[in-house]
Design an enzyme around this catalytic site. Structure first.
Site, short mmCIF file in Angstrom:
data_model
loop_
_atom_site.label_atom_id
_atom_site.label_comp_id
_atom_site.label_asym_id
_atom_site.label_seq_id
_atom_site.Cartn_x
_atom_site.Cartn_y
_atom_site.Cartn_z
N GLU A 159 1.78 14.26 0.70
CA GLU A 159 1.26 14.30 1.79
C GLU A 159 2.22 15.88 2.73
O GLU A 159 2.05 16.05 3.71
CB GLU A 159 2.40 13.44 2.90
CG GLU A 159 1.41 12.00 2.16
CD GLU A 159 -0.59 12.44 2.57
OE1 GLU A 159 -0.51 13.09 3.12
OE2 GLU A 159 -0.47 11.54 1.39
N ALA B 73 -1.47 6.89 2.66
CA ALA B 73 -0.82 7.52 3.48
C ALA B 73 -2.40 8.99 3.62
O ALA B 73 -2.46 8.73 3.32
CB ALA B 73 0.36 8.47 3.05
N MET B 74 -1.62 9.28 5.19
CA MET B 74 -2.22 10.46 6.04
C MET B 74 -0.97 11.44 6.70
O MET B 74 -0.59 10.95 7.23
CB MET B 74 -3.00 9.81 7.03
CG MET B 74 -4.28 10.63 7.30
SD MET B 74 -5.13 11.23 6.52
CE MET B 74 -5.46 12.83 7.68
N GLU B 75 -1.79 13.07 6.27
CA GLU B 75 -0.86 13.70 6.31
C GLU B 75 -1.17 13.47 7.57
O GLU B 75 -0.64 15.41 8.10
CB GLU B 75 -1.28 14.88 5.53
CG GLU B 75 -2.61 15.27 5.71
CD GLU B 75 -3.80 15.05 5.34
OE1 GLU B 75 -5.10 15.91 4.80
OE2 GLU B 75 -3.72 13.71 4.29
N ASN B 76 -1.34 12.96 9.20
CA ASN B 76 -1.09 13.74 9.84
C ASN B 76 0.11 15.06 10.11
O ASN B 76 1.43 14.20 9.86
CB ASN B 76 -0.73 12.28 10.75
CG ASN B 76 -1.58 11.38 10.84
OD1 ASN B 76 -3.35 11.56 10.56
ND2 ASN B 76 -1.34 10.42 10.08
N HIS C 295 0.27 18.81 2.62
CA HIS C 295 -0.77 18.92 2.88
C HIS C 295 -0.44 19.83 4.39
O HIS C 295 -0.82 19.97 4.84
CB HIS C 295 -1.03 17.77 3.60
CG HIS C 295 -2.51 17.19 2.53
ND1 HIS C 295 -3.42 17.87 1.92
CD2 HIS C 295 -2.74 16.09 1.21
CE1 HIS C 295 -4.24 17.28 1.19
NE2 HIS C 295 -4.06 16.07 1.12
N GLU D 107 -7.48 18.48 -1.11
CA GLU D 107 -7.16 17.52 -2.25
C GLU D 107 -6.28 17.15 -3.43
O GLU D 107 -5.52 16.88 -3.68
CB GLU D 107 -7.63 15.44 -1.98
CG GLU D 107 -8.00 15.26 -0.38
CD GLU D 107 -6.68 14.77 0.59
OE1 GLU D 107 -5.51 14.45 -0.56
OE2 GLU D 107 -6.94 15.07 0.97
#
Length: 965
Positions: free
Chosen positions: A388, A352-355, A391, A410
């Site tokens: 996520e 996943a990516m914490e945009n 973050h 991280e």
């Protein structure tokens, strides 16, 4: 960003027949990034030719590189500071006449001149520019003083810059704006602005989406693409009117495009000051479910329409609100945005990516079907969401200044994900799992002489490839482990107090890790109850700035205690010196006479009556494994612990029963104990029903399997495992009403899977009958799967291993038809369990065909085949024969070479295999190894250690298993 890659922590649990992750095996994180690839192939690639592009002044640099020029250096100069961007993008979701998917865009960046300069250097990658006048860009000043004229512009592919040479100088303190128009390819490379595809109703659907971290925002529009270059972003998307546009912020305005009413223009509110790597924008026909949190945050879960219609987003929606509220309280800071969108993408390389405000996920990390998904799938969803969302404050609101401190982002999220998930699922006892999933997993890597410190000097991390290498288990799992240790000896309340002060002080800006130490020290200084032997910085710098960890050895006869750097191969030398001489300030909680106490080891060795025991006492250090180190005792204390475990194991905490197994096996691997001692530490398992000790044992014994499953040792080993697991198998058979029900707790459900997997792989006939019978029922009626989701991975794998072509082909057909990604993942992994060489060879060929196996899944599928002893040689031959093609096809995209190298070499334990590995390194040195460069060095080191270990222990191990089976 979530761990990859990389491989789901919990999916790994379900694949035990293929091997639970070995404590002495190098494991990269599952979840790896689209950027974790070698950039050399990308840097030498020519941007695609797109209609409408116009040529400009010089487009390449002189092959003789002058390193003194700022555009030939990978770090941006400090001459310009961005303030804001106006970015408009128009993705085309059908191919053009050349068969390419493209996007068009325009950008205006406003920046302040921080130091007088006559050159503008901004990141740009694989973008073709439409000239504005005679140049790629137009420049104007804000204010009375005009901007200097542009002399020339150039694209420097090596450093990924657009360089604007000026005829005069920019004035310090003045603001300027630079305009550009460009086109790029909306490729399927999972990086920057890219496309994802899926089938629905027999039709191919295309999604335009993003993955900017670490260095691919520049692939979408020209920008100052470093985390400290924070700015406000005004995003506008032009998209087909039947599709929805999303970005970090809520829409500000939506209107029809005047020149073409089939397109809409969606303009979004400006973002707060943020880093480029956290930008996101998506165009799709996805649907959503929504709720509003108690703090009035709009929460939406987005996914393919069919997934939303079938309720697969409901669980994510259920836990997101509580997790957001937990972190707002934990940080003592309100969630910074008005909305939280989370979206499941069919093609996404990381976990996943914490945009900020628009978090992107692999489908398996966000969607959950109660009818078809397992408890481990559910645990993965809640822990990845917690990671996520953590973050959104720690990483997004406050961001590290440069990637050398990535571990702080991280590692912190990897620690508190367990706290957030535990809050959402309080009955699961999730906080204990960090010991198995992070602490023990990363120690396998950190015990190598080729490991690296958590924090590196900033000047050692420059290129995109160097940044990519930091996304490893040291960054995530060691970071989590040492921060958990810090929170433990400070107490959680003090830790939270310092954290809150840190976030409030540095919100919307950037920090280095020393800033966190300073605010934690302020919290310590504000009270008197907790006293430390040194400052927070003095204690923690030893854990951050030197690699590895200590083994603490205690003699219970004399009370002597000492520390030394633990190395799996004690004859190896660390690859880098340490300013602290590989000594640590070590917090030691311990148990003696049923009472817990605490001790600080501040020097190499000491002596204390606290550690002396009488004839009927035993001592246990590192209670609940809150410390990041291993523990060794004198032989007499080890024997007392063994006797206690076989007499009344409940006296020793569950986590420490796992610790006793884990630490003793590692100490024996390093030659600090006889190998028979840790093997004897597993004798109590015949009476053990808890998950954590069993998981630690299976993980440790998996190393034995990897070393010996091609030798005469494996027969007696299987018989011993069968003997030990038979009571556990019988226990769960009764507890589950002959496998019809599931145990009530998460840990019990995980251990039920261990029982079945181990019983089947060790040859228990009753287990074979169980899995073959269940699988046959499914084959006879494929529309009605009788296998409980929890058991599917192990049943599928074992049934395929026991079966032949018919069983494999049935699973392949079900995989091809699967609409739920969790089910597809189980089948994809199980297909690697076949014992037929020709079937595995055929499956191996499928992995590089994206029509069969998605690019994001290629690495894990190949590694699954390599995990199978029958497939390991096939994969190694395949990799050696095809390395150049693999590198060319995947070097700049989704392929994780670190995972691949680690997976294919983990059985290597002979001189012949070492020679092959060294030859492989030599033969492919010109091609390169991308993100696998460090993994290759670790594989060489690990192979040498394996050779030594097998030579020293094979005969003793064979004798022990023979006598105890």
């Amino acid at each position: 960003m979530a761990k990859g890659f990389y491989i789901s922590k919990t999916l790994g649990i379900l694949g035990i027949l293929l091997g639970v992750a070995a404590v002495c095996t190098i494991i990269a994180l599952s979840v790896v990034y689209a950027q974790e690839k070698n950039r050399n192939a990308e840097n030498s690639a020519i941007a695609p030719t797109l209609p409408g592009s116009t040529s400009a002044t010089t487009s390449t640099t002189n092959p003789a590189i002058d390193e003194s020029k700022p555009w030939n250096q990978y770090r941006l100069p400090k001459t310009l500071i961005p303030d804001s961007y106006q970015v408009t993008l128009r993705p085309y979701l059908t191919p053009n006449e050349q068969g390419l998917y493209i996007f068009k865009g325009s950008s205006t960046v406003r920046f302040t001149c921080n130091e007088t300069t006559n050159v503008i250097i901004i990141h740009s990658k694989k973008l073709n520019y439409t000239n504005k006048g005679n140049h790629r860009v137009a420049l104007r000043a804000l204010g009375d003083t005009p901007a200097p004229n542009i002399d020339t512009t150039e694209l420097v592919e090596r450093t990924e810059y657009l360089v604007v040479h000026l005829q005069g100088s920019l004035v310090k303190g003045h603001q300027y704006e630079m305009d550009s128009e460009f086109q790029g390819e909306l490729a399927d490379d999972l990086a920057g602005f890219y496309r994802s595809e899926y089938m629905e109703g027999g039709n191919k659907k295309v999604v335009a989406t993003t993955q900017m971290q670490a260095a691919d925002a520049r692939k979408s529009f020209p920008c100052f693409d470093e985390p400290a270059m924070k700015a406000s972003f005004n995003i506008t998307l032009i998209h087909p009117n039947n599709l929805t546009a999303l970005s970090n912020m809520l829409p500000k305005d939506s209107r029809t495009l005047q020149e073409d009413p089939s397109w809409n223009v969606t303009e979004f509110h400006p973002t707060p000051k943020m880093s480029t790597y956290l930008l996101a924008y998506i165009v799709s026909e996805f649907k959503y479910v929504e709720a509003v949190s108690p703090n009035r945050v709009q929460i939406r879960i987005w996914a393919r329409p069919s997934a939303i219609d079938e309720g697969h987003g409901d669980y994510a929606l259920q836990v997101t609100g509580p997790i957001l509220n937990f972190f707002a309280q934990h940080y003592n800071t309100a969630y910074p945005l008005e909305k939280s969108d989370q979206i499941a993408l069919p093609d996404f390389n990381a976990g996943a990516m914490e945009n900020w405000g628009l978090v992107t996920y692999r489908e398996s990390a966000l969607v959950f079907d109660p009818q078809s998904s397992s408890i481990s799938n559910k645990e993965r969803v809640v822990t990845v969401i917690a990671h996520e969302l953590a973050h959104q404050w720690f990483g997004n609101l406050v961001t590290v200044d440069w990637w050398n401190d990535l571990w702080l982002n991280e590692g912190f999220a990897s620690y508190v994900e367990f706290l957030g998930a535990d809050y959402a699922e309080p009955t699961w006892n999730l906080k204990d799992l960090i010991v198995l999933n992070d602490v023990y997993r990363v120690m396998a890597v950190d015990a190598l002489a080729s490991s690296h410190p958590l924090s590196s000097p900033a000047n050692e991390v420059n290129t995109p490839a160097q940044i990519s290498e930091l996304f490893d288990s040291i960054t995530y799992s060691k970071g989590a482990s040492v921060l958990r240790m810090l929170s433990s000896f400070l107490t959680e309340d003090l830790f939270k107090k310092g954290l809150s002060s840190y976030l409030h002080t540095f919100q919307y800006s950037n920090t280095i890790y020393l800033d966190l130490w300073e605010h934690l020290q302020q919290a310590v200084d504000s009270q008197t109850a907790i006293k430390l032997p040194a400052s927070v910085s003095t204690i923690m710098d030893r854990w951050i700035l030197q690699m590895g960890f200590p083994v603490i050895t205690v003699n219970t006869s004399t009370g002597e205690i000492y520390q030394e750097h633990f190395l799996l191969d004690p004859t190896s030398k660390p690859t880098r010196p340490s300013d602290f001489n590989y000594l640590w300030i070590v917090p030691i909680p311990y148990l003696k006479n049923g009472k817990e106490d605490h001790y600080w080891l501040e020097t190499e060795k000491n002596q204390s009556a606290e550690f002396q025991t009488s004839s009927n006492e035993w001592l246990l250090l590192n209670i609940n494994v809150t410390g990041y180190y291993q523990v060794n005792y004198d032989e007499n204390n080890w024997r007392k612990i063994q006797n206690q475990l076989q007499t009344d194991l409940s006296v020793i905490p569950v986590i420490n029963r796992a610790q006793i197994i884990h630490d003793s096996f590692n100490l024996a691997s390093a030659g600090k104990l006889s190998i028979t001692l840790p093997l004897s530490n597993t004798l109590f398992l015949a009476s053990e029903t808890e998950y954590m000790p069993w998981e630690a044992a299976l993980s440790s014994l998996n190393y034995f399997k990897l070393m010996f499953d091609r030798s005469e040792v494996y027969g007696p080993m299987k018989r011993y495992l069968k003997k030990q697991v038979t009571p556990l198998f019988a226990y769960f058979k009764i507890k589950t009403n002959n496998w019809l029900d599931r145990p009530p707790t998460l840990m019990e459900q995980y251990n039920e899977i261990n029982a079945i997997s181990t019983a089947c792989s060790s040859g228990l006939e009753e287990c074979r009958d169980l899995v073959v019978g269940l699988y046959s029922q499914w084959m006879n009626n494929s529309d009605n799967n009788p296998i409980h989701p929890n058991l599917r991975s192990t049943v599928y794998c074992n049934a395929i291993a026991f079966g032949g072509e018919e069983e494999w082909n049935f699973a392949w057909e079900q995989f091809r038809k699967a609409t739920l990604v969790n089910e597809a993942d189980k089948l994809r992994s199980a297909l690697a369990c076949s014992n037929e060489v020709w079937i595995l060879n055929r499956y191996l060929s499928y992995t590089l065909n994206p029509d069969y196996i998605r690019k994001q899944d290629a690495t894990s599928t190949i590694v699954s085949i390599a995990n199978n002893v029958v497939g390991q040689t096939l994969v190694w031959d395949f990799v050696r024969s095809n390395w150049k093609k693999l590198f060319e096809d995947y070097g700049g995209g989704s392929f994780s070479f670190a995972n691949l190298i680690q997976g294919v070499t983990r059985r290597f334990s002979s001189e012949f295999e070492l020679q092959q590995l060294e030859q492989f390194k030599e033969d492919n040195s010109a091609t390169g190894f991308g993100s696998g460069t460090r993994a290759l060095e670790q594989a060489l080191e690990k192979t040498k250690a394996n050779i030594k270990w097998v030579k020293e222990n094979k005969d003793v191990v064979l004798k022990w298993f023979t006598e105890n089976s």
